[in-house]
Design a protein around this motif. Structure first.
Motif, mmCIF file in Angstrom:
data_model
loop_
_atom_site.group_PDB
_atom_site.id
_atom_site.type_symbol
_atom_site.label_atom_id
_atom_site.label_comp_id
_atom_site.label_asym_id
_atom_site.label_seq_id
_atom_site.Cartn_x
_atom_site.Cartn_y
_atom_site.Cartn_z
ATOM 1 N N ASP A 1 0.835 -1.208 0.000
ATOM 2 C CA ASP A 1 0.000 0.000 0.000
ATOM 3 C C ASP A 1 0.866 1.253 0.000
ATOM 4 O OD1 ASP A 1 -2.631 1.390 0.321
ATOM 5 O OD2 ASP A 1 -1.705 2.020 2.212
ATOM 6 N N LEU A 2 1.940 1.243 0.804
ATOM 7 C CA LEU A 2 2.864 2.383 0.809
ATOM 8 C C LEU A 2 3.499 2.576 -0.560
ATOM 9 C CD1 LEU A 2 4.728 1.948 4.225
ATOM 10 C CD2 LEU A 2 3.254 3.854 3.575
ATOM 11 N N VAL A 3 3.922 1.477 -1.186
ATOM 12 C CA VAL A 3 4.532 1.563 -2.510
ATOM 13 C C VAL A 3 3.534 2.172 -3.503
ATOM 14 C CG1 VAL A 3 5.425 0.223 -4.463
ATOM 15 C CG2 VAL A 3 6.136 -0.345 -2.127
ATOM 16 N N ALA A 4 2.275 1.739 -3.442
ATOM 17 C CA ALA A 4 1.256 2.261 -4.350
ATOM 18 C C ALA A 4 1.023 3.750 -4.128
ATOM 19 C CB ALA A 4 -0.046 1.486 -4.168
ATOM 20 N N ARG A 5 1.005 4.176 -2.872
ATOM 21 C CA ARG A 5 0.748 5.590 -2.571
ATOM 22 C C ARG A 5 1.955 6.463 -2.912
ATOM 23 N NH1 ARG A 5 -1.712 6.696 3.144
ATOM 24 N NH2 ARG A 5 -1.946 8.736 2.124
ATOM 25 N N TYR A 6 3.181 5.956 -2.683
ATOM 26 C CA TYR A 6 4.362 6.719 -3.084
ATOM 27 C C TYR A 6 4.474 6.777 -4.601
ATOM 28 C CZ TYR A 6 6.171 7.073 1.688
ATOM 29 O OH TYR A 6 6.332 7.380 3.026
ATOM 30 N N THR A 7 4.055 5.701 -5.272
ATOM 31 C CA THR A 7 4.042 5.722 -6.731
ATOM 32 C C THR A 7 3.092 6.810 -7.226
ATOM 33 O OG1 THR A 7 4.524 3.348 -6.841
ATOM 34 C CG2 THR A 7 3.577 4.360 -8.810
#
Length: 503
Positions: free
Chosen positions: A36-42
């Motif tokens: 989820d963090l990776v998706a939001r930072y993306t």
């Protein structure tokens, strides 16, 4: 064909969403939460006014946190060129390194260092401001593009930017469980709770982290700032099963355990991976005696990842192997070459050349033709020989030298000679100017003979016998401990500074 990095990591996390990936003090971050963090930072990176495009260069300068890791993975999802920086870098170096990047990502740990610099070219973006709407995390990287730039510790000169392509990261064994053999699986099983500290801007740290995460383990991040960490206390307090040590840290831990081991519960410990610089054979033997079969000595370079591994089991089966750095790891090829490039026979000392999956593609700030041949072989700048059992013996670094009366002597050979004496716990040799001979060797030692002092005459005789009369150090200084560079390695420049202060 393998999917482009970081596909294997994302797939592994997706298959076990409830397994903790990180433990950061009281904060436990499951694999699903990392995704989820990776998706939001993306999403946040895509929304920046910098208008980042495939292959663009960004710099990431954060502390060791789950968020620092997640934003780097997000950048790789977008196919960006990531310059990963180590905390503690000088302002002058920082300005040069980030000059050609579009943005510089910082967090609360590093922002104050950025604010003290007046010459940062790219836009500075706070990590906390990058969390956007979740975005698609299908990796976009092109195999031929540069994925990651890490900077060496400068053992052989100024720090060099080491570039890894997306193809290289896709091939690195720790991130590709499909490439693991039975021995690798057994090693991964030791990484249930891996102590993650120091920096994410290190090839060996990333390699160890990959082994932990891909095998299903949890990376445990101490909340105590890295310079204040106490060893072996933290291993006991956090029930650590695997840890990466530099050689100086191993020395200090052994000194404590030899005098007061009963204070620490190390029953969870399954792997002590020692790397970064050569381990004297006597110290490695002592480590195995104190810690048991959990000790592994890894040899590699910033350009190549892990090359050789020596385990306690190897030394039990082949006692003399304790004088080596082990045998080539899976997929690694090693050649010993002469000065002219000819391949030398077994048991002959020459230049160590290697070929390894996931190796670097070149330097950012230095030509690489002298160390990287057209066929993908890399000169490690180390000297050594291979024996008929496949063990690699190192004798020194090709550029870690002292030139005395126009003759070259390798500091590693002098250090090995000094370390062979029972009075010497560790030895470090540097080159200093000399009016008569041009240069001279200066030695610094930590000693096991603290009450009576080391036998300096005996040490000089050892160097005279094992290396050369000319290589005998002009000065031998006893120190309590060796200064440590930000990389965790012995800081030889600081040792030279000690000589300057004395004179």
């Amino acid at each position: 064909m393998k999917s482009t990095f970081p596909s294997s990591l994302l797939k592994t996390f997706g298959e076990a969403p409830d397994v903790p990936a990180f433990e950061y003090g009281p904060r436990v971050v499951k694999r699903s939460e990392v995704l989820d963090l990776v998706a939001r930072y993306t999403g946040g990176l895509r929304a920046l006014r910098a208008n980042l495009e495939l292959g663009d260069s960004i710099a990431i300068y954060t502390g060791v946190t789950p968020d620092g890791f997640a934003v780097q993975i997000a950048a790789h999802v977008l196919g960006l060129r990531v310059v990963s920086l180590k905390p503690g870098i000088s302002t002058a170096q920082l300005s040069r390194i980030v000059a050609d990047t579009k943005i510089l990502i910082v967090d609360e740990v590093t922002r104050s260092e950025i604010e003290s610099s007046l010459s940062i070219a790219p836009e500075v973006v706070g990590l906390g401001n990058l969390l956007g709407d979740a975005s698609d995390i299908t990796p976009q990287g092109r195999l031929e593009d540069t994925a990651l730039v890490l900077f060496t510790s400068g053992t052989t000169g100024d720090p060099k930017g080491v570039e890894f392509s997306y193809a290289a990261l896709t091939e690195i064994w720790t991130w590709q469980r499909s490439a693991w053999d039975a021995d690798t699986e057994l090693m991964g099983a030791r990484y249930g709770r891996f102590l993650l500290f120091g920096t994410l801007g290190s090839v060996v740290v990333l390699q160890q982290l990959g082994l932990c995460l891909i095998s299903g383990g949890t990376a445990v991040i101490p909340t105590t700032p890295f310079p204040l960490l106490k060893f072996p206390h933290v291993l006991s307090d956090l029930r650590i099963s695997a840890v990466l040590f530099t050689v100086p840290r191993l020395h200090r831990v052994l000194d404590i355990l030899k005098t007061d081991a009963s204070r620490f519960d190390l029953s969870h410990l399954r792997s002590v991976f020692v790397s970064g610089s050569p381990v004297p054979s006597r110290k490695l033997r002592e480590a195995i005696e104190v810690l048991g079969d959990v000790v592994f000595n890894g040899y590699g370079t910033s350009e190549t990842n892990l090359l050789c591994l020596l385990s306690a089991a190897d030394t039990k089966e082949h006692p003399d192997a304790i004088n080596t750095v082990g045998r080539p790891f899976a997929g690694v090829q090693i050649q010993i070459r002469s000065d002219s490039g000819d391949i030398l026979p077994l048991n002959t000392i020459g230049h160590v050349w290697v070929k390894s999956p996931g190796s670097f593609s070149g330097y950012t700030n230095e030509e690489s033709a002298s160390v990287l041949d057209p066929n993908g072989w890399i000169w490690t700048r180390d000297l050594g020989s291979l024996d008929d059992r496949g063990f690699l013996h190192l004798t020194g670094r090709a550029r870690d030298i002292v030139i005395i009366n126009a003759n070259v002597y390798y500091n590693g050979a002098i250090e090995n000679a000094l370390s062979s004496h029972p009075d010497v716990d560790a030895a470090y040799v540097v080159s200093i100017p000399d009016d008569k001979t041009g240069e001279a060797a200066a030695a610094f030692i930590t000693t096991t003979a603290k009450e009576r002092g080391p036998d300096l005459d005996a040490l000089r005789e050892l160097v005279k016998e094992k290396v050369s009369p000319a290589a005998v150090p002009s000065v031998i200084t006893v120190i309590d401990s060796v200064p440590i560079a930000p990389s965790g390695k012995p800081d030889k420049q600081a040792l030279i500074g000690l000589i300057s202060k004395d004179t």
